[in-house]
Scaffold this motif. Structure first.
Motif, PDB file in Angstrom:
ATOM      1  N   ASN A  52     -12.932  -1.381   3.599  1.00 14.80           N
ATOM      2  CA  ASN A  52     -12.554  -1.073   4.977  1.00 14.80           C
ATOM      3  C   ASN A  52     -11.175  -0.419   4.988  1.00 14.80           C
ATOM      4  O   ASN A  52     -10.205  -1.029   4.550  1.00 14.80           O
ATOM      5  CB  ASN A  52     -12.543  -2.352   5.812  1.00 14.80           C
ATOM      6  CG  ASN A  52     -13.886  -3.055   5.763  1.00 14.80           C
ATOM      7  OD1 ASN A  52     -14.916  -2.423   5.911  1.00 14.80           O
ATOM      8  ND2 ASN A  52     -13.875  -4.349   5.530  1.00 14.80           N
ATOM      9  N   THR A  53     -11.114   0.815   5.475  1.00 13.99           N
ATOM     10  CA  THR A  53      -9.855   1.554   5.510  1.00 13.99           C
ATOM     11  C   THR A  53      -9.596   2.057   6.926  1.00 13.99           C
ATOM     12  O   THR A  53     -10.472   2.021   7.784  1.00 13.99           O
ATOM     13  CB  THR A  53      -9.885   2.778   4.562  1.00 13.99           C
ATOM     14  OG1 THR A  53     -10.685   3.804   5.148  1.00 13.99           O
ATOM     15  CG2 THR A  53     -10.429   2.422   3.195  1.00 13.99           C
ATOM     16  N   MET A  54      -8.402   2.588   7.133  1.00 15.15           N
ATOM     17  CA  MET A  54      -8.080   3.155   8.446  1.00 15.15           C
ATOM     18  C   MET A  54      -8.869   4.441   8.689  1.00 15.15           C
ATOM     19  O   MET A  54      -8.946   4.917   9.811  1.00 15.15           O
ATOM     20  CB  MET A  54      -6.572   3.396   8.556  1.00 15.15           C
ATOM     21  CG  MET A  54      -6.000   4.359   7.575  1.00 15.15           C
ATOM     22  SD  MET A  54      -4.212   4.412   7.767  1.00 15.15           S
ATOM     23  CE  MET A  54      -3.751   5.073   6.187  1.00 15.15           C
ATOM     24  N   PHE A  55      -9.473   5.015   7.642  1.00  9.69           N
ATOM     25  CA  PHE A  55     -10.265   6.237   7.775  1.00  9.69           C
ATOM     26  C   PHE A  55     -11.745   5.940   7.960  1.00  9.69           C
ATOM     27  O   PHE A  55     -12.547   6.843   8.102  1.00  9.69           O
ATOM     28  CB  PHE A  55     -10.069   7.124   6.543  1.00  9.69           C
ATOM     29  CG  PHE A  55      -8.635   7.480   6.297  1.00  9.69           C
ATOM     30  CD1 PHE A  55      -7.947   8.320   7.161  1.00  9.69           C
ATOM     31  CD2 PHE A  55      -7.969   6.959   5.206  1.00  9.69           C
ATOM     32  CE1 PHE A  55      -6.625   8.642   6.944  1.00  9.69           C
ATOM     33  CE2 PHE A  55      -6.638   7.274   4.983  1.00  9.69           C
ATOM     34  CZ  PHE A  55      -5.961   8.112   5.852  1.00  9.69           C
ATOM     35  N   GLU A  81      -4.246  -3.512   5.436  1.00 14.55           N
ATOM     36  CA  GLU A  81      -4.684  -2.290   6.121  1.00 14.55           C
ATOM     37  C   GLU A  81      -5.994  -1.780   5.518  1.00 14.55           C
ATOM     38  O   GLU A  81      -6.885  -1.320   6.221  1.00 14.55           O
ATOM     39  CB  GLU A  81      -3.592  -1.217   5.999  1.00 14.55           C
ATOM     40  CG  GLU A  81      -3.915   0.047   6.721  1.00 14.55           C
ATOM     41  CD  GLU A  81      -3.294   0.115   8.104  1.00 14.55           C
ATOM     42  OE1 GLU A  81      -3.593   1.081   8.796  1.00 14.55           O
ATOM     43  OE2 GLU A  81      -2.532  -0.776   8.482  1.00 14.55           O
ATOM     44  N   ASN A  82      -6.113  -1.853   4.195  1.00 11.61           N
ATOM     45  CA  ASN A  82      -7.346  -1.536   3.470  1.00 11.61           C
ATOM     46  C   ASN A  82      -7.819  -2.829   2.832  1.00 11.61           C
ATOM     47  O   ASN A  82      -7.093  -3.439   2.049  1.00 11.61           O
ATOM     48  CB  ASN A  82      -7.091  -0.484   2.394  1.00 11.61           C
ATOM     49  CG  ASN A  82      -6.582   0.818   2.975  1.00 11.61           C
ATOM     50  OD1 ASN A  82      -7.019   1.240   4.032  1.00 11.61           O
ATOM     51  ND2 ASN A  82      -5.647   1.445   2.295  1.00 11.61           N
ATOM     52  N   SER A  83      -9.046  -3.247   3.149  1.00 11.94           N
ATOM     53  CA  SER A  83      -9.540  -4.534   2.676  1.00 11.94           C
ATOM     54  C   SER A  83     -10.849  -4.370   1.922  1.00 11.94           C
ATOM     55  O   SER A  83     -11.674  -3.509   2.261  1.00 11.94           O
ATOM     56  CB  SER A  83      -9.771  -5.494   3.845  1.00 11.94           C
ATOM     57  OG  SER A  83      -8.564  -5.731   4.529  1.00 11.94           O
ATOM     58  N   GLU A 119       0.857  -1.191   0.000  1.00  5.68           N
ATOM     59  CA  GLU A 119       0.000   0.000   0.000  1.00  5.68           C
ATOM     60  C   GLU A 119       0.890   1.236   0.000  1.00  5.68           C
ATOM     61  O   GLU A 119       1.809   1.358   0.821  1.00  5.68           O
ATOM     62  CB  GLU A 119      -0.892  -0.022   1.240  1.00  5.68           C
ATOM     63  CG  GLU A 119      -1.794   1.175   1.367  1.00  5.68           C
ATOM     64  CD  GLU A 119      -2.864   1.246   0.308  1.00  5.68           C
ATOM     65  OE1 GLU A 119      -3.073   2.344  -0.235  1.00  5.68           O
ATOM     66  OE2 GLU A 119      -3.489   0.218   0.009  1.00  5.68           O
ATOM     67  N   ASN A 150     -15.174   2.911   6.971  1.00  2.00           N
ATOM     68  CA  ASN A 150     -15.696   1.940   6.022  1.00  2.00           C
ATOM     69  C   ASN A 150     -16.594   2.630   5.003  1.00  2.00           C
ATOM     70  O   ASN A 150     -17.362   3.526   5.355  1.00  2.00           O
ATOM     71  CB  ASN A 150     -16.477   0.851   6.760  1.00  2.00           C
ATOM     72  CG  ASN A 150     -15.606   0.108   7.736  1.00  2.00           C
ATOM     73  OD1 ASN A 150     -14.417  -0.076   7.504  1.00  2.00           O
ATOM     74  ND2 ASN A 150     -16.185  -0.305   8.847  1.00  2.00           N
ATOM     75  N   LYS A 184       2.380  -0.827   3.982  1.00  4.09           N
ATOM     76  CA  LYS A 184       2.084  -2.150   4.529  1.00  4.09           C
ATOM     77  C   LYS A 184       1.633  -3.063   3.402  1.00  4.09           C
ATOM     78  O   LYS A 184       1.068  -2.628   2.400  1.00  4.09           O
ATOM     79  CB  LYS A 184       1.013  -2.053   5.608  1.00  4.09           C
ATOM     80  CG  LYS A 184       1.502  -1.282   6.816  1.00  4.09           C
ATOM     81  CD  LYS A 184       0.555  -1.382   7.967  1.00  4.09           C
ATOM     82  CE  LYS A 184       1.161  -0.610   9.144  1.00  4.09           C
ATOM     83  NZ  LYS A 184       0.374  -0.697  10.327  1.00  4.09           N
ATOM     84  N   GLU A 190       0.310   4.497   0.729  1.00  4.78           N
ATOM     85  CA  GLU A 190       0.227   5.435   1.842  1.00  4.78           C
ATOM     86  C   GLU A 190       0.834   4.874   3.127  1.00  4.78           C
ATOM     87  O   GLU A 190       1.476   5.583   3.884  1.00  4.78           O
ATOM     88  CB  GLU A 190      -1.230   5.845   2.109  1.00  4.78           C
ATOM     89  CG  GLU A 190      -1.839   6.703   1.017  1.00  4.78           C
ATOM     90  CD  GLU A 190      -2.470   5.874  -0.082  1.00  4.78           C
ATOM     91  OE1 GLU A 190      -2.765   4.679   0.141  1.00  4.78           O
ATOM     92  OE2 GLU A 190      -2.655   6.414  -1.182  1.00  4.78           O
ATOM     93  N   THR A 191       0.592   3.592   3.389  1.00  5.95           N
ATOM     94  CA  THR A 191       1.010   3.018   4.675  1.00  5.95           C
ATOM     95  C   THR A 191       2.274   2.175   4.575  1.00  5.95           C
ATOM     96  O   THR A 191       2.864   1.828   5.588  1.00  5.95           O
ATOM     97  CB  THR A 191      -0.103   2.120   5.243  1.00  5.95           C
ATOM     98  OG1 THR A 191      -0.302   1.010   4.364  1.00  5.95           O
ATOM     99  CG2 THR A 191      -1.391   2.895   5.433  1.00  5.95           C
TER     100      THR A 191
END
Length: 148
Positions: free
Chosen positions: A90-93, A72-74, A47, A95, A52, A49-50
């Motif tokens: 699904n993100t860290m920011f 991290e984003n699914s 990813e 859903n 990961k 941005e991250t």
């Protein structure tokens, strides 16, 4: 039988309002195998941005393609021509609900290589945001891998 393959994924996102296009390309090693009448491609990407890892799996089942991304984003995106499928991103920011209406899809595989081309309309939380294209290519002969 599982094969090592080189995977190329090119995604083009076209904004509906501004008509701007953004292209993303990933080239990585992956695996290809068949299970029953289904074909699978798995590969790992990072990813941006991250930084990961995300594990991606493409499942080809007749005229349906599923792209699952876990990290991290699914998300789990289902493509089927002429049909709208809803999934979640699904993100860290937070859903988001994704609406995916597949407009066209071409699948072409033989013993040494394969290609999937998909054109789809993308909605986020029920609002159209763009028309996207994705092209996934695999080849098990790394020396002759060609990008279009």
């Amino acid at each position: 039988m599982e094969k090592d393959v080189l995977v190329s994924v090119i995604g083009v996102q076209s904004d509906l309002v501004s008509k701007d296009k953004e292209e993303i390309e990933v080239i990585t090693k992956g695996k290809y195998y068949e299970k029953g009448m289904k074909k699978y491609i798995t590969y790992k990407e990072t990813e941006m941005e991250t930084e990961k890892d995300i594990m991606s799996t493409v499942k080809i089942d007749n005229n349906r393609v599923t792209l699952s991304r876990i990290g991290e984003n699914s998300t789990n995106m289902l493509f089927e021509v002429g049909k709208k499928h809803v999934s979640h991103y699904n993100t860290m920011f937070g859903n988001f609900e994704l609406g995916i209406t597949t407009r066209s899809m071409d699948i072409d595989f033989d013993d040494n290589q394969g290609e999937i081309k998909i054109n789809y309309l993308l909605e986020v939380n029920n609002s159209p945001v763009g028309v996207n294209d994705i092209c996934i290519k695999i080849q098990n002969d790394f020396s002759n891998f060609k990008l279009s």
